[in-house]
Design a protein around this motif. Structure first.
Motif, PDB file in Angstrom:
ATOM      1  N   UNK A 163       0.802  -1.226   0.000  1.00 36.89           N
ATOM      2  CA  UNK A 163       0.000   0.000   0.000  1.00 36.89           C
ATOM      3  C   UNK A 163       0.841   1.285   0.000  1.00 36.89           C
ATOM      4  N   UNK A 164       1.887   1.405   0.842  1.00 38.82           N
ATOM      5  CA  UNK A 164       2.692   2.634   0.805  1.00 38.82           C
ATOM      6  C   UNK A 164       3.380   2.890  -0.545  1.00 38.82           C
ATOM      7  N   UNK A 165       3.629   1.842  -1.323  1.00 37.49           N
ATOM      8  CA  UNK A 165       4.203   2.030  -2.657  1.00 37.49           C
ATOM      9  C   UNK A 165       3.234   2.780  -3.570  1.00 37.49           C
ATOM     10  N   UNK A 166       1.953   2.739  -3.244  1.00 37.08           N
ATOM     11  CA  UNK A 166       0.907   3.457  -3.974  1.00 37.08           C
ATOM     12  C   UNK A 166       0.469   4.713  -3.218  1.00 37.08           C
ATOM     13  N   UNK A 167       1.271   5.150  -2.243  1.00 34.13           N
ATOM     14  CA  UNK A 167       0.977   6.325  -1.415  1.00 34.13           C
ATOM     15  C   UNK A 167      -0.328   6.168  -0.630  1.00 34.13           C
ATOM     16  N   UNK A 168      -0.562   4.945  -0.165  1.00 30.52           N
ATOM     17  CA  UNK A 168      -1.733   4.637   0.653  1.00 30.52           C
ATOM     18  C   UNK A 168      -1.253   4.113   2.014  1.00 30.52           C
ATOM     19  N   UNK A 169      -1.965   4.438   3.094  1.00 29.08           N
ATOM     20  CA  UNK A 169      -1.534   3.954   4.410  1.00 29.08           C
ATOM     21  C   UNK A 169      -1.807   2.464   4.609  1.00 29.08           C
ATOM     22  N   UNK A 170      -0.927   1.814   5.375  1.00 23.00           N
ATOM     23  CA  UNK A 170      -1.045   0.376   5.653  1.00 23.00           C
ATOM     24  C   UNK A 170      -2.358   0.023   6.335  1.00 23.00           C
ATOM     25  N   UNK A 171      -2.884   0.915   7.138  1.00 23.92           N
ATOM     26  CA  UNK A 171      -4.070   0.640   7.934  1.00 23.92           C
ATOM     27  C   UNK A 171      -5.392   0.751   7.213  1.00 23.92           C
ATOM     28  N   UNK A 172      -5.389   0.899   5.901  1.00 22.24           N
ATOM     29  CA  UNK A 172      -6.656   0.892   5.157  1.00 22.24           C
ATOM     30  C   UNK A 172      -7.306  -0.479   5.184  1.00 22.24           C
ATOM     31  N   UNK A 173      -6.494  -1.513   5.365  1.00 18.85           N
ATOM     32  CA  UNK A 173      -6.992  -2.894   5.376  1.00 18.85           C
ATOM     33  C   UNK A 173      -6.754  -3.518   6.741  1.00 18.85           C
ATOM     34  N   UNK A 174      -7.657  -4.399   7.155  1.00 21.22           N
ATOM     35  CA  UNK A 174      -7.464  -5.076   8.451  1.00 21.22           C
ATOM     36  C   UNK A 174      -6.318  -6.083   8.386  1.00 21.22           C
ATOM     37  N   UNK A 175      -5.913  -6.562   9.549  1.00 18.44           N
ATOM     38  CA  UNK A 175      -4.757  -7.459   9.601  1.00 18.44           C
ATOM     39  C   UNK A 175      -5.040  -8.881   9.148  1.00 18.44           C
ATOM     40  N   UNK A 176      -6.270  -9.305   9.081  1.00 19.25           N
ATOM     41  CA  UNK A 176      -6.576 -10.718   8.817  1.00 19.25           C
ATOM     42  C   UNK A 176      -6.680 -11.054   7.320  1.00 19.25           C
ATOM     43  N   UNK A 177      -5.713 -10.586   6.539  1.00 20.22           N
ATOM     44  CA  UNK A 177      -5.682 -10.869   5.105  1.00 20.22           C
ATOM     45  C   UNK A 177      -5.179 -12.297   4.892  1.00 20.22           C
ATOM     46  N   UNK A 178      -5.967 -13.084   4.193  1.00 14.26           N
ATOM     47  CA  UNK A 178      -5.563 -14.461   3.875  1.00 14.26           C
ATOM     48  C   UNK A 178      -4.700 -14.482   2.618  1.00 14.26           C
ATOM     49  N   UNK A 179      -5.159 -13.783   1.572  1.00 12.92           N
ATOM     50  CA  UNK A 179      -4.415 -13.737   0.321  1.00 12.92           C
ATOM     51  C   UNK A 179      -4.903 -12.555  -0.509  1.00 12.92           C
ATOM     52  N   UNK A 180      -4.113 -12.210  -1.524  1.00 12.15           N
ATOM     53  CA  UNK A 180      -4.566 -11.205  -2.476  1.00 12.15           C
ATOM     54  C   UNK A 180      -3.870 -11.400  -3.802  1.00 12.15           C
ATOM     55  N   UNK A 181      -4.495 -10.863  -4.840  1.00 11.80           N
ATOM     56  CA  UNK A 181      -3.910 -10.850  -6.175  1.00 11.80           C
ATOM     57  C   UNK A 181      -3.919  -9.410  -6.663  1.00 11.80           C
ATOM     58  N   UNK A 182      -2.927  -9.088  -7.479  1.00 10.15           N
ATOM     59  CA  UNK A 182      -2.823  -7.764  -8.079  1.00 10.15           C
ATOM     60  C   UNK A 182      -2.469  -7.940  -9.548  1.00 10.15           C
ATOM     61  N   UNK A 183      -3.301  -7.397 -10.424  1.00 11.05           N
ATOM     62  CA  UNK A 183      -3.063  -7.495 -11.863  1.00 11.05           C
ATOM     63  C   UNK A 183      -1.985  -6.494 -12.274  1.00 11.05           C
ATOM     64  N   UNK A 184      -1.001  -6.969 -13.023  1.00  9.62           N
ATOM     65  CA  UNK A 184       0.029  -6.072 -13.545  1.00  9.62           C
ATOM     66  C   UNK A 184      -0.464  -5.330 -14.784  1.00  9.62           C
ATOM     67  N   UNK A 185      -1.607  -5.718 -15.303  1.00 12.13           N
ATOM     68  CA  UNK A 185      -2.164  -5.072 -16.495  1.00 12.13           C
ATOM     69  C   UNK A 185      -2.906  -3.789 -16.131  1.00 12.13           C
ATOM     70  N   UNK A 186      -3.843  -3.872 -15.174  1.00 13.01           N
ATOM     71  CA  UNK A 186      -4.673  -2.709 -14.850  1.00 13.01           C
ATOM     72  C   UNK A 186      -4.694  -2.366 -13.359  1.00 13.01           C
ATOM     73  N   UNK A 187      -3.832  -2.964 -12.564  1.00 16.85           N
ATOM     74  CA  UNK A 187      -3.731  -2.724 -11.121  1.00 16.85           C
ATOM     75  C   UNK A 187      -5.007  -3.077 -10.357  1.00 16.85           C
ATOM     76  N   UNK A 188      -5.851  -3.933 -10.932  1.00 18.96           N
ATOM     77  CA  UNK A 188      -7.022  -4.392 -10.184  1.00 18.96           C
ATOM     78  C   UNK A 188      -6.554  -5.433  -9.174  1.00 18.96           C
ATOM     79  N   UNK A 189      -7.254  -5.495  -8.048  1.00 14.02           N
ATOM     80  CA  UNK A 189      -6.869  -6.421  -6.993  1.00 14.02           C
ATOM     81  C   UNK A 189      -8.078  -7.140  -6.423  1.00 14.02           C
TER      82      UNK A 189
END
Length: 154
Positions: A28-54
């Motif tokens: 998140x900070x690489x996108x100038x967003x704070x770490x605390x926008x999301x809760x701590x209990x993240x199991x997994x995530x995907x990020x598209x390198x084409x359109x930055x959708x997640x």
């Protein structure tokens, strides 16, 4: 022709990158967003390198968080598009306004004023950015019901 098809499949498989749960808050900070926008209990995530959708999957559900008196609900699956200092096309996050839960559709960082702006359709609300410096812990619905009762009685 067969080699071309295999090459295309390999390229397509690289357009979505999967990361472990601990990396998403560091991303998140690489996108100038704070770490605390999301809760701590993240199991997994995907990020598209084409359109930055997640797509983010939480490990536990339900998930309620309170930011500066604002109740927020995170669904098990959260989706959107990352941009520098913003998240658009958000789904899976709701904020409580009076007695209604409304869907958050976008998030912008207002660095100049030290605020985070949350969009609910055409409406928005700003909260202090320092509220999002630490990664929040999810609360269960029973606790959220207590918040609702307190809000209703005030």
């Amino acid at each position: 022709m067969e080699k071309l098809a295999i090459f295309c499949l390999c390229v397509l498989s690289l357009t979505v990158i999967s990361f472990s749960a601990t990396d998403v808050h560091d991303l998140l900070p690489l996108y100038n967003l704070p770490k605390g926008l999301l809760p701590q209990n993240i199991k997994s995530y995907t990020l598209s390198t084409v359109d930055s959708s997640f797509t983010i999957e939480l490990s536990s559900h339900p998930c309620y968080v309170n930011f500066n008196g604002q109740s927020v609900y995170y669904d098990r699956i959260i989706k959107g598009k990352l941009g520098f200092g913003k998240v658009s096309e958000v789904s899976g996050i709701q904020a409580k306004k009076f007695f209604l839960w409304v869907s958050v559709t976008g998030i912008d960082v207002d660095e100049e004023n030290g605020m985070i702006e949350f969009y609910v359709g055409a409406l928005s609300q700003k909260l202090p950015a320092d509220e999002f410096e630490t990664i929040p812990t999810c609360k269960v619905k029973g606790i959220q019901d207590s918040f609702s009762y307190l809000e209703a009685s005030i």
